[in-house]
Design a protein around this motif. Structure first.
Motif, PDB file in Angstrom:
ATOM      1  N   HIS A 108      -0.850   5.662  -9.332  1.00 37.19           N
ATOM      2  CA  HIS A 108      -2.031   5.521  -8.617  1.00 37.19           C
ATOM      3  C   HIS A 108      -1.507   4.563  -7.082  1.00 37.19           C
ATOM      4  CE1 HIS A 108      -4.295   7.595 -11.317  1.00 37.19           C
ATOM      5  NE2 HIS A 108      -5.350   7.388 -10.668  1.00 37.19           N
ATOM      6  N   TYR A 109      -2.028   4.924  -5.916  1.00 36.62           N
ATOM      7  CA  TYR A 109      -1.846   4.073  -4.974  1.00 36.62           C
ATOM      8  C   TYR A 109      -2.726   3.065  -4.923  1.00 36.62           C
ATOM      9  CZ  TYR A 109       2.075   6.850  -3.233  1.00 36.62           C
ATOM     10  OH  TYR A 109       3.433   7.690  -3.184  1.00 36.62           O
TER      11      TYR A 109
ATOM     12  N   ARG B  46       3.309   1.751  -1.981  1.00 31.85           N
ATOM     13  CA  ARG B  46       3.873   2.127  -3.172  1.00 31.85           C
ATOM     14  C   ARG B  46       2.960   2.321  -4.047  1.00 31.85           C
ATOM     15  NH1 ARG B  46       9.098   1.558  -2.029  1.00 31.85           N
ATOM     16  NH2 ARG B  46       9.617   0.072  -0.321  1.00 31.85           N
ATOM     17  N   THR B  47       3.102   2.857  -5.336  1.00 27.28           N
ATOM     18  CA  THR B  47       2.198   3.296  -6.370  1.00 27.28           C
ATOM     19  C   THR B  47       2.108   2.025  -7.337  1.00 27.28           C
ATOM     20  OG1 THR B  47       4.010   4.070  -7.906  1.00 27.28           O
ATOM     21  CG2 THR B  47       2.875   5.675  -6.499  1.00 27.28           C
TER      22      THR B  47
ATOM     23  N   PRO C  93       0.615  -1.383  -0.051  1.00 27.24           N
ATOM     24  CA  PRO C  93      -0.075  -0.025   0.121  1.00 27.24           C
ATOM     25  C   PRO C  93       0.999   1.165  -0.110  1.00 27.24           C
ATOM     26  CG  PRO C  93      -0.060  -1.019   2.157  1.00 27.24           C
ATOM     27  CD  PRO C  93       0.757  -1.981   1.343  1.00 27.24           C
TER      28      PRO C  93
ATOM     29  N   GLN D  43       5.662   0.212   6.309  1.00 30.07           N
ATOM     30  CA  GLN D  43       4.407   0.368   6.610  1.00 30.07           C
ATOM     31  C   GLN D  43       4.141   0.421   8.267  1.00 30.07           C
ATOM     32  OE1 GLN D  43       1.558  -2.576   4.365  1.00 30.07           O
ATOM     33  NE2 GLN D  43       3.317  -3.042   3.329  1.00 30.07           N
TER      34      GLN D  43
ATOM     35  N   HIS E  59       0.016   7.936   2.923  1.00 29.41           N
ATOM     36  CA  HIS E  59       1.227   8.128   2.369  1.00 29.41           C
ATOM     37  C   HIS E  59       1.615   9.549   2.004  1.00 29.41           C
ATOM     38  CE1 HIS E  59       0.582   4.095   1.657  1.00 29.41           C
ATOM     39  NE2 HIS E  59      -0.615   4.210   1.111  1.00 29.41           N
TER      40      HIS E  59
ATOM     41  N   ASN F 122      -2.749  12.478  -8.330  1.00 31.18           N
ATOM     42  CA  ASN F 122      -3.227  11.237  -8.854  1.00 31.18           C
ATOM     43  C   ASN F 122      -4.648  11.218  -8.821  1.00 31.18           C
ATOM     44  OD1 ASN F 122      -0.703  10.585  -9.525  1.00 31.18           O
ATOM     45  ND2 ASN F 122      -0.506   9.498  -7.422  1.00 31.18           N
ATOM     46  N   LEU F 123      -5.314  11.904  -7.752  1.00 28.32           N
ATOM     47  CA  LEU F 123      -6.780  11.679  -7.645  1.00 28.32           C
ATOM     48  C   LEU F 123      -7.424  12.494  -8.776  1.00 28.32           C
ATOM     49  CD1 LEU F 123      -7.115  12.054  -3.702  1.00 28.32           C
ATOM     50  CD2 LEU F 123      -7.778  10.168  -5.222  1.00 28.32           C
TER      51      LEU F 123
ATOM     52  N   PHE G 273      -9.448  10.760 -11.320  1.00 28.20           N
ATOM     53  CA  PHE G 273     -10.807  10.038 -10.837  1.00 28.20           C
ATOM     54  C   PHE G 273     -12.080  11.289 -10.590  1.00 28.20           C
ATOM     55  CE2 PHE G 273      -7.849   6.983  -9.361  1.00 28.20           C
ATOM     56  CZ  PHE G 273      -8.691   5.877  -9.155  1.00 28.20           C
TER      57      PHE G 273
ATOM     58  N   GLN H 259      -6.322   3.826  -4.212  1.00 28.32           N
ATOM     59  CA  GLN H 259      -7.040   4.543  -5.332  1.00 28.32           C
ATOM     60  C   GLN H 259      -7.486   3.959  -6.231  1.00 28.32           C
ATOM     61  OE1 GLN H 259      -3.655   7.242  -6.036  1.00 28.32           O
ATOM     62  NE2 GLN H 259      -4.262   8.611  -4.697  1.00 28.32           N
TER      63      GLN H 259
END
Lengths: 258, 316
Positions: A150-151, A110-111, A108, B219, B297, B307-308, B311, A154
């Protein structure tokens, strides 16, 4: 049982596996010839996922032998004795075996493209530039070039699973294991993942697929294996066994899933 | 009510409710009286004013002394030692904590036991006792050396009395104690990572070390960082315990000064002011770090937002 030429890609003999006092696999024999697609079906708890996880030694086994591409998995045979493989050797054995999980398990942090690059860069020592070039190609192959940055959070489930397939393919595997790849997906997203798997099968990839998608098995599978209670109850050409199941339990199972 | 009902029925008759202009119904409601709220605020305010008054007019507090010592060279020197002790012992503590946590989660029972013994002992004894112990370690081990263990020949040898200054004793005590607490925090962080992540990484053929470095620890950091911030803030104040071995940090310096001029309360207030300044700065820092990590992140926040965008444009 063996179809075609010499050694099969996967050869499983008398495989037994127990978790504590429960024996989940009670003697499995199975061959997956090069370039074939074997679909493994069965009720939940039948041991089909465990069978798959034994092939790349995500699970240790209690007895039997598994060979992948002629190489004994997890052990080396020297002087008539079995020696457990060192961790580094095990990593080397796993490298050419791709695995796709029910719940994707993308990284999660990383893209999408970084997920695909992770294996080659970390494990194979590929340069980042080269890995990126390959990853771009692979994302295009699974139809996600526009989602490279995108991650995972997403992306839809179907898109995540396609990235996960691309991530496995980046290691240039000779065998792909699919553990219920569409079971965690919304119904409308199942087809996009199956389409990618269909392409992969058509390109000659050897695949073991644990699935509930009988349509996929009928259309793409070369062999269908029904596992129940830790043993293979019925096997054969998917079109034939699905049309005329011989075993009662298999018939009941099909009645429930179809 | 009437307006909306006729409006919607007209819309459904036309078969195109989306073309309608929505009817606006602003809310300008009157609040019921809440006398308890006003009384409570009044009492609290009165108390605060009274407290401030008694502190300000109190002649025993010597505000002029406090102000004159706030920027005193000795105090600032002590402040610097406090900051150094905090940063170094947290850094060493973090390394020890990661090491102990990884050992704790390993499948080697000896490593697990060693790590367990470490956290058990250092969390089970008071820090104050540990600090005094480290300061007096020369009584048990007069010299330290590098060479063959179990009384074999030594390559280099140091006398404990030269090696163990109040600062090194403080650093040892604080760092080793902190490591025991950090181990639990790191362990919780590592365990919070979905086991599927480990499996996916192993399926790619990664070694244990690679799985830890590339997949698990990055993580786990999201879970580890907020409590580590708390530990840091707590450590700023815990360093004052070092005053028992005359560690030359803020409280020790303040004590030395009041032993000379007898301004006990004034000097304690000077030290407290600096502790509050340090913890406030650290809290603000922690607030920002936590905010970043809450977003998932976040170091790449701008990239995520960019990036969003596709969408948002996409038709549903």
């Amino acid at each position: 049982m063996t179809t075609g030429q010499a050694e099969p890609m996967v050869k499983i003999r008398s495989l037994r596996k127990r978790f504590g006092s429960v024996e989940v696999l009670k003697g499995i024999d199975l061959d997956v010839p090069h370039g074939q697609v074997v679909c493994v079906v069965g009720p939940s708890g039948s041991g089909k996922s465990t069978l798959l996880r034994c092939v790349n030694r995500m699970e240790t086994i209690d007895s039997g032998r598994i060979w992948v591409d002629g190489e004994l998995m997890g052990y080396a045979e020297r002087g008539g004795r079995l020696h457990l493989l060192a961790p580094a050797e095990l990593c080397r054995q796993r490298r050419p075996i791709g695995m796709v999980f029910q719940r994707f398990h993308l990284f999660p942090h990383r893209t999408a493209i970084e997920n695909v690059m992770e294996g080659p860069v970390t494990v194979l020592g590929t340069s980042r530039a080269e890995a990126r070039r390959q990853a771009t190609e692979l994302l295009e192959r699974v139809g996600l070039s526009d989602r490279a940055d995108h991650y995972p959070a997403q992306l839809s489930g179907g898109q995540q699973q396609r990235v996960a397939i691309a991530r496995s393919l980046a290691m240039r595997p000779k065998l792909m294991l699919f553990d219920e790849p569409t079971s965690a997906l919304d119904p409308e997203l199942v087809q996009e993942v199956l389409a990618v798997m269909r392409d992969l099968a058509a390109s000659g990839m050897t695949m073991m697929v644990v699935t509930h998608e009988m349509g996929f098995a009928r259309e793409v599978g070369d062999q269908l294996v029904f596992v129940d209670g830790g043993v293979i109850v019925e096997r054969g050409d998917p079109r034939e066994v699905l049309a005329a199941p011989k075993n009662d339990r298999f018939r009941t199972f099909l009645g429930q899933v179809l | 009510m009437e307006v909306t009902s006729t409006g919607s029925s007209a819309g459904s008759q036309d078969g195109e409710p989306s073309a309608q202009v929505p009817v606006e119904l602003p809310i300008e409601a009157v609040r019921p009286p809440r006398p308890g709220r006003v009384i409570g605020a009044g009492v609290a305010l009165l108390f605060l004013v009274w407290l401030a008054y008694t502190v300000i007019v109190n002649e025993n507090l010597h505000w002029d002394v406090i102000v004159s010592f706030l920027m005193d060279g000795r105090i600032l020197g002590g402040l610097w030692v406090t900051i150094q002790l905090t940063v170094f012992s947290m850094a060493i503590g973090l390394v020890l904590g990661v090491l102990a946590a990884v050992m704790q989660l390993s499948d080697n029972p000896v490593l697990r036991g060693t790590s367990g013994l470490y956290t058990w002992f250092f969390r089970g004894t008071p820090l104050l006792v540990q600090l005094i112990f480290w300061f007096n370690i020369g009584l048990v081990f007069p010299s330290f050396g590098i060479g063959v263990p179990f009384d074999g020949p030594k390559l280099i040898e140091w006398q404990a009395n030269e090696l163990i200054t109040p600062f090194t004793a403080a650093l040892l005590g604080l760092a080793i104690n902190e490591g025991a607490y950090m181990a639990e925090i790191v362990r919780a962080g590592i365990r919070s990572v979905d086991p599927g992540q480990r499996e996916a990484a192993e399926a790619l053929g990664m070694s244990h070390g690679q799985v830890l470095r590339r997949v698990v620890l990055p993580q786990a950091m999201r879970v580890i960082i907020p409590p580590t911030g708390n530990q840091f803030i707590s450590m700023l104040k815990t360093t004052s315990m070092v005053s028992v071995i005359a560690g030359a940090e803020l409280l020790t310096v303040a004590q030395r000064i009041y032993l000379g001029n007898f301004e006990v309360i004034a000097m304690l207030i000077v030290a407290s002011i600096w502790y509050v300044v340090l913890t406030t700065i650290a809290s603000i820092g922690q607030h920002f770090i936590e905010k970043r990590f809450e977003r998932g992140h976040a170091a790449l926040g701008a990239r995520v937002r960019r990036n969003l965008r596709p969408f948002a444009k996409e038709p549903a």
